[in-house]
Design an enzyme around this catalytic site. Structure first.
Site, PDB file in Angstrom:
ATOM      1  N   ASN A  15       0.849  -1.198   0.000  1.00 19.71           N
ATOM      2  CA  ASN A  15       0.000   0.000   0.000  1.00 19.71           C
ATOM      3  C   ASN A  15       0.884   1.247   0.000  1.00 19.71           C
ATOM      4  O   ASN A  15       1.967   1.275   0.597  1.00 19.71           O
ATOM      5  CB  ASN A  15      -1.002   0.000   1.154  1.00 19.71           C
ATOM      6  CG  ASN A  15      -0.400  -0.171   2.527  1.00 19.71           C
ATOM      7  OD1 ASN A  15       0.638  -0.788   2.691  1.00 19.71           O
ATOM      8  ND2 ASN A  15      -1.037   0.377   3.528  1.00 19.71           N
ATOM      9  N   GLU A  67      -2.933  -4.674  -3.100  1.00 16.59           N
ATOM     10  CA  GLU A  67      -3.410  -5.584  -4.145  1.00 16.59           C
ATOM     11  C   GLU A  67      -3.418  -4.892  -5.499  1.00 16.59           C
ATOM     12  O   GLU A  67      -3.017  -5.455  -6.517  1.00 16.59           O
ATOM     13  CB  GLU A  67      -4.838  -6.060  -3.839  1.00 16.59           C
ATOM     14  CG  GLU A  67      -4.985  -6.817  -2.544  1.00 16.59           C
ATOM     15  CD  GLU A  67      -5.330  -5.914  -1.366  1.00 16.59           C
ATOM     16  OE1 GLU A  67      -4.705  -4.834  -1.231  1.00 16.59           O
ATOM     17  OE2 GLU A  67      -6.197  -6.288  -0.578  1.00 16.59           O
TER      18      GLU A  67
END
Ligand code: THU
Length: 130
Positions: free
Chosen positions: A42, A55
Protein backbone atom coordinates in the site's frame (compact mmCIF):
# COMPACT_ATOMS: atom_id res chain seq x y z
CA UNK A 1 5.22 -21.05 -7.00
CA UNK A 2 3.30 -22.90 -4.29
CA UNK A 3 0.78 -21.44 -1.85
CA UNK A 4 3.19 -21.30 1.06
CA UNK A 5 5.87 -19.45 -0.91
CA UNK A 6 3.30 -16.94 -2.14
CA UNK A 7 2.24 -16.38 1.48
CA UNK A 8 5.85 -15.72 2.53
CA UNK A 9 6.33 -13.36 -0.42
CA UNK A 10 3.25 -11.35 0.63
CA UNK A 11 4.51 -11.10 4.22
CA UNK A 12 7.85 -9.88 2.90
CA UNK A 13 6.19 -7.33 0.58
CA UNK A 14 4.78 -5.57 3.66
CA UNK A 15 8.30 -4.30 4.33
CA UNK A 16 8.13 -1.62 1.64
CA UNK A 17 4.61 -0.41 2.47
CA UNK A 18 4.35 3.37 2.71
CA UNK A 19 1.70 3.93 5.36
CA UNK A 20 2.62 6.90 7.58
CA UNK A 21 -1.04 7.88 8.14
CA UNK A 22 -2.78 4.64 9.03
CA UNK A 23 0.34 2.76 10.11
CA UNK A 24 -1.39 -0.27 8.63
CA UNK A 25 1.08 -2.09 6.42
CA UNK A 26 -0.07 -4.36 3.61
CA UNK A 27 1.86 -6.62 1.24
CA UNK A 28 0.55 -8.61 -1.69
CA UNK A 29 2.01 -11.28 -3.96
CA UNK A 30 0.23 -11.90 -7.26
CA UNK A 31 0.86 -15.13 -9.11
CA UNK A 32 0.45 -14.94 -12.89
CA UNK A 33 -0.66 -17.99 -14.87
CA UNK A 34 2.81 -18.17 -16.45
CA UNK A 35 4.37 -18.58 -13.00
CA UNK A 36 5.76 -15.08 -12.57
CA UNK A 37 5.04 -13.18 -9.37
CA UNK A 38 4.46 -9.46 -8.86
CA UNK A 39 4.53 -7.96 -5.40
CA UNK A 40 2.69 -4.87 -4.20
CA UNK A 41 2.38 -2.74 -1.08
CA UNK A 42 0.00 0.00 0.00
CA UNK A 43 1.14 3.51 -0.84
CA UNK A 44 -0.60 6.23 1.15
CA UNK A 45 -0.95 9.91 0.43
CA UNK A 46 -1.51 12.97 2.57
CA UNK A 47 -4.59 13.55 0.42
CA UNK A 48 -6.04 10.29 1.68
CA UNK A 49 -8.09 9.38 -1.39
CA UNK A 50 -4.92 9.18 -3.49
CA UNK A 51 -3.87 6.12 -1.48
CA UNK A 52 -3.55 2.84 -3.35
CA UNK A 53 -3.88 -0.61 -1.81
CA UNK A 54 -1.26 -3.34 -1.97
CA UNK A 55 -3.41 -5.58 -4.15
CA UNK A 56 -3.96 -2.92 -6.78
CA UNK A 57 -0.28 -2.03 -6.79
CA UNK A 58 0.52 -5.66 -7.58
CA UNK A 59 -2.15 -5.89 -10.29
CA UNK A 60 -1.18 -2.63 -11.94
CA UNK A 61 2.48 -3.57 -11.96
CA UNK A 62 1.64 -6.89 -13.60
CA UNK A 63 -0.86 -5.52 -16.12
CA UNK A 64 1.51 -2.73 -17.10
CA UNK A 65 4.13 -5.39 -17.83
CA UNK A 66 1.73 -7.15 -20.19
CA UNK A 67 0.32 -9.84 -17.91
CA UNK A 68 -3.35 -10.65 -18.32
CA UNK A 69 -3.85 -14.04 -16.72
CA UNK A 70 -3.62 -14.69 -13.02
CA UNK A 71 -4.10 -17.63 -10.72
CA UNK A 72 -3.74 -16.39 -7.13
CA UNK A 73 -2.96 -13.48 -4.82
CA UNK A 74 -1.75 -13.58 -1.22
CA UNK A 75 -2.40 -10.58 1.03
CA UNK A 76 -0.78 -9.87 4.40
CA UNK A 77 -1.62 -6.82 6.50
CA UNK A 78 -1.37 -5.41 9.98
CA UNK A 79 0.02 -2.71 12.21
CA UNK A 80 3.61 -3.04 13.43
CA UNK A 81 4.07 -6.29 15.30
CA UNK A 82 0.46 -7.27 14.73
CA UNK A 83 -0.96 -9.89 12.39
CA UNK A 84 -4.61 -10.06 11.44
CA UNK A 85 -6.67 -11.37 8.55
CA UNK A 86 -6.85 -8.30 6.28
CA UNK A 87 -9.51 -8.97 3.67
CA UNK A 88 -9.30 -7.10 0.36
CA UNK A 89 -11.40 -3.95 0.08
CA UNK A 90 -14.28 -3.67 -2.37
CA UNK A 91 -12.32 -1.63 -4.90
CA UNK A 92 -9.55 -4.24 -5.02
CA UNK A 93 -12.12 -7.03 -5.38
CA UNK A 94 -13.56 -5.15 -8.36
CA UNK A 95 -10.10 -4.84 -9.94
CA UNK A 96 -9.56 -8.57 -9.42
CA UNK A 97 -12.93 -9.22 -11.11
CA UNK A 98 -11.75 -7.27 -14.16
CA UNK A 99 -8.86 -9.64 -14.82
CA UNK A 100 -9.70 -12.91 -13.07
CA UNK A 101 -12.23 -15.67 -13.27
CA UNK A 102 -14.31 -16.84 -10.32
CA UNK A 103 -11.85 -19.58 -9.46
CA UNK A 104 -8.98 -17.10 -8.92
CA UNK A 105 -7.57 -17.84 -5.44
CA UNK A 106 -7.43 -15.12 -2.81
CA UNK A 107 -5.21 -16.05 0.12
CA UNK A 108 -5.71 -13.90 3.22
CA UNK A 109 -2.68 -14.22 5.44
CA UNK A 110 -2.49 -13.84 9.21
CA UNK A 111 0.93 -15.46 9.52
CA UNK A 112 3.13 -17.92 7.66
CA UNK A 113 1.26 -20.72 9.41
CA UNK A 114 -2.23 -19.29 9.42
CA UNK A 115 -4.00 -18.24 6.24
CA UNK A 116 -7.40 -18.60 4.61
CA UNK A 117 -8.05 -19.42 0.97
CA UNK A 118 -11.10 -18.06 -0.88
CA UNK A 119 -12.23 -18.10 -4.47
CA UNK A 120 -12.84 -14.70 -6.04
CA UNK A 121 -16.48 -15.65 -6.64
CA UNK A 122 -16.93 -16.05 -2.88
CA UNK A 123 -15.56 -12.57 -2.21
CA UNK A 124 -17.36 -10.77 -5.04
CA UNK A 125 -20.42 -12.73 -6.11
CA UNK A 126 -22.59 -11.37 -8.91
CA UNK A 127 -20.07 -8.72 -9.89
CA UNK A 128 -21.03 -6.11 -12.46
CA UNK A 129 -20.97 -7.27 -16.07
CA UNK A 130 -22.70 -6.29 -19.31
N1 THU B 1 -5.34 -1.41 2.34
C1 THU B 1 -4.78 -2.26 1.43
O1 THU B 1 -3.61 -2.13 1.06
N2 THU B 1 -5.54 -3.27 0.94
C2 THU B 1 -6.86 -3.47 1.26
O2 THU B 1 -7.50 -4.31 0.65
C3 THU B 1 -7.48 -2.68 2.32
C4 THU B 1 -6.70 -1.51 2.81
C5 THU B 1 -4.54 -0.29 2.86
C6 THU B 1 -5.00 1.07 2.42
C7 THU B 1 -4.48 1.95 3.53
O3 THU B 1 -3.16 2.33 3.21
C8 THU B 1 -4.44 1.04 4.75
O4 THU B 1 -4.57 -0.28 4.27
C9 THU B 1 -5.51 1.32 5.76
O5 THU B 1 -6.75 1.34 5.17
Amino acid sequence: MNEKKLVLTAINAKETAYAPYSEFYVGAALLCSDGTVFTGCNIENISYSATVCAERTAFFKAVSEGKREFSAIAIAGGKKGESIFAYPCGVCRQVMAEFCKGNFKVIVVKSAEEYEVYSLSELIPKSFDF
